[in-house]
Write an enzyme that holds these catalytic residues in place. Structure first.
Site, PDB file in Angstrom:
ATOM      1  CG  ASP A   1      -9.157  21.974  45.547  1.00  0.00           C
ATOM      2  OD1 ASP A   1      -8.809  23.049  46.067  1.00  0.00           O
ATOM      3  OD2 ASP A   1      -8.441  20.948  45.559  1.00  0.00           O
TER       4      ASP A   1
ATOM      5  CG  HIS B   1      -0.579  21.412  46.381  1.00  0.00           C
ATOM      6  ND1 HIS B   1      -0.346  22.713  46.028  1.00  0.00           N
ATOM      7  CD2 HIS B   1      -1.898  21.345  46.718  1.00  0.00           C
ATOM      8  CE1 HIS B   1      -1.472  23.404  46.134  1.00  0.00           C
ATOM      9  NE2 HIS B   1      -2.425  22.606  46.562  1.00  0.00           N
ATOM     10  N   GLY B   2       1.235  17.661  47.945  1.00  0.00           N
ATOM     11  CA  GLY B   2       1.845  16.335  47.816  1.00  0.00           C
ATOM     12  C   GLY B   2       2.720  16.032  49.016  1.00  0.00           C
TER      13      GLY B   2
ATOM     14  CD  GLU C   1      -2.682  28.828  46.276  1.00  0.00           C
ATOM     15  OE1 GLU C   1      -3.582  27.958  46.235  1.00  0.00           O
ATOM     16  OE2 GLU C   1      -1.517  28.619  45.904  1.00  0.00           O
TER      17      GLU C   1
ATOM     18  CG  ASP D   1      -6.134  14.925  46.325  1.00  0.00           C
ATOM     19  OD1 ASP D   1      -6.773  13.871  46.454  1.00  0.00           O
ATOM     20  OD2 ASP D   1      -5.768  15.350  45.214  1.00  0.00           O
ATOM     21  CB  THR D   2      -1.211  13.587  48.798  1.00  0.00           C
ATOM     22  OG1 THR D   2      -1.102  14.583  47.781  1.00  0.00           O
ATOM     23  CG2 THR D   2      -0.140  12.543  48.561  1.00  0.00           C
TER      24      THR D   2
ATOM     25  CB  ALA E   1      -1.124  20.802  55.597  1.00  0.00           C
TER      26      ALA E   1
END
Ligand code: G3H
Ligand code: 13P
Ligand code: ZN
Length: 290
Positions: free
Chosen positions: A83, A185-186, A138, A237-238, A215
């Site tokens: 990633d 992100h987050g 990206e 992730d978060t 998301a």
């Protein structure tokens, strides 16, 4: 069972559902996610960042995933992915270890530079791995917590341009594209609404799997809206990190370390991740797809 990330994404795209690509950092996170996948019968992608390769050792974390998948969860299709690889060298390191899918993230570079670097990565993978390695890139840029708190106009500079996306995919030969449509992100304050029309346009012009980063705080309704418009993979992730750490914080507060048994503390935190992952898999519609 380890299978190609490309194959997992293709099935999701063709089947009109999405899969989760979950970040892992150690044995507990790997086990939690694979156990969740097994319980809801879902294919899954486990992904590792450069920071995690440095923390755990790239080979260690790769083989923890591979061993756990092969020996304990042979029924679950598992993909392993790098990633946010920010340099050619980290991509090279990952594919040499055995990753069959990598993200080259040149999203913070100028367009031409991102295009040239991404092309170099794709060519390297084709020449050395005979097309067996998938490359995600990206375009536009998914902002990070701290960069957001913007009005819709300010969001513009981060968004993926559909025409550019079409050209970028043709020129580079990438296998998957991470898009920026108002996601961040987050657990950040995102754009009021994702730009659904932009996503529809990208999906019309580009025929490879579309990935949505950042998301992991999205509710089910929003998730379903973007799946309808072509998203077939969500990076998470978060949400899992928070579940793990919150569980440990509560346990430490309640019993101040208790018996100091790491297995109990980390084992309970692992359960907390598992529950979050099962919920996400149901949102994504990948449950029952094994
Ligand atoms: O977007 C990717 C991850 O959330 C970043 O995680 O701290 O391992 O780089 P990292
Ligand atoms: P979150 O941290 O918002 O879950 O995003 C994860 C991600 O995009 C990893 O690439
Ligand atoms: Zn990301």
């Amino acid at each position: 069972m380890i299978v190609g990330v490309g194959e997992i994404l293709k099935k999701a795209k063709d089947g009109g559902y999405a899969v989760g690509a979950f970040n892992v950092v150690n044995m507990e996170t790997v086990q939690a996610i694979l156990q969740a996948a097994s319980e809801v019968r879902s294919p899954v992608i486990l992904q590792v960042t450069e920071k995690t390769m440095d923390y755990s050792g790239g080979r260690n974390i790769f083989h923890i995933i591979k061993n756990t998948a092969e020996f304990y969860y042979p029924e679950v299709p598992v993909g392993i992915h790098l990633d946010h690889g920010k340099s050619f060298e980290v991509v090279q390191r990952a594919v040499e270890i055995g990753f069959d899918s990598v993200m080259y993230d040149g999203s913070r570079r100028e367009y031409e530079d991102n295009l040239a670097m991404t092309k170099k990565v794709v060519e390297f993978c084709q020449e050395n791995f005979a097309g067996k390695v998938s490359v995600q890139a990206e375009l536009g840029s998914v902002p990070y917590l701290g960069e957001v708190n913007m009005n819709d106009n300010e969001w513009e500079k981060y968004m993926t341009d559909p025409g550019q996306a079409e050209e970028f995919v043709k020129e580079t030969g990438i296998s998957a594209l991470a898009v920026a449509i108002g996601n961040a992100h987050g657990f950040a304050k995102e754009r009021k609404e994702p730009d659904y029309a932009r996503l529809e346009m990208i999906n019309k012009l580009v025929d490879i799997p579309l990935i949505l980063h950042g998301a992991s705080d999205w509710e089910n309704g929003r998730v379903k809206e973007v799946i309808k418009r072509g998203i077939c993979c969500f990076n998470v992730d978060t949400a899992t990190r928070m579940a793990f750490i919150n569980n440990i914080m509560v346990a430490l507060k309640d019993e101040g370390g208790g018996s100091f048994d790491m297995r109990r503390l980390l084992g309970n935190a692992r359960e907390a991740i598992k529950e979050v992952v099962k919920t996400k898999m149901k949102y994504f519609g990948s449950d029952g797809k094994i």
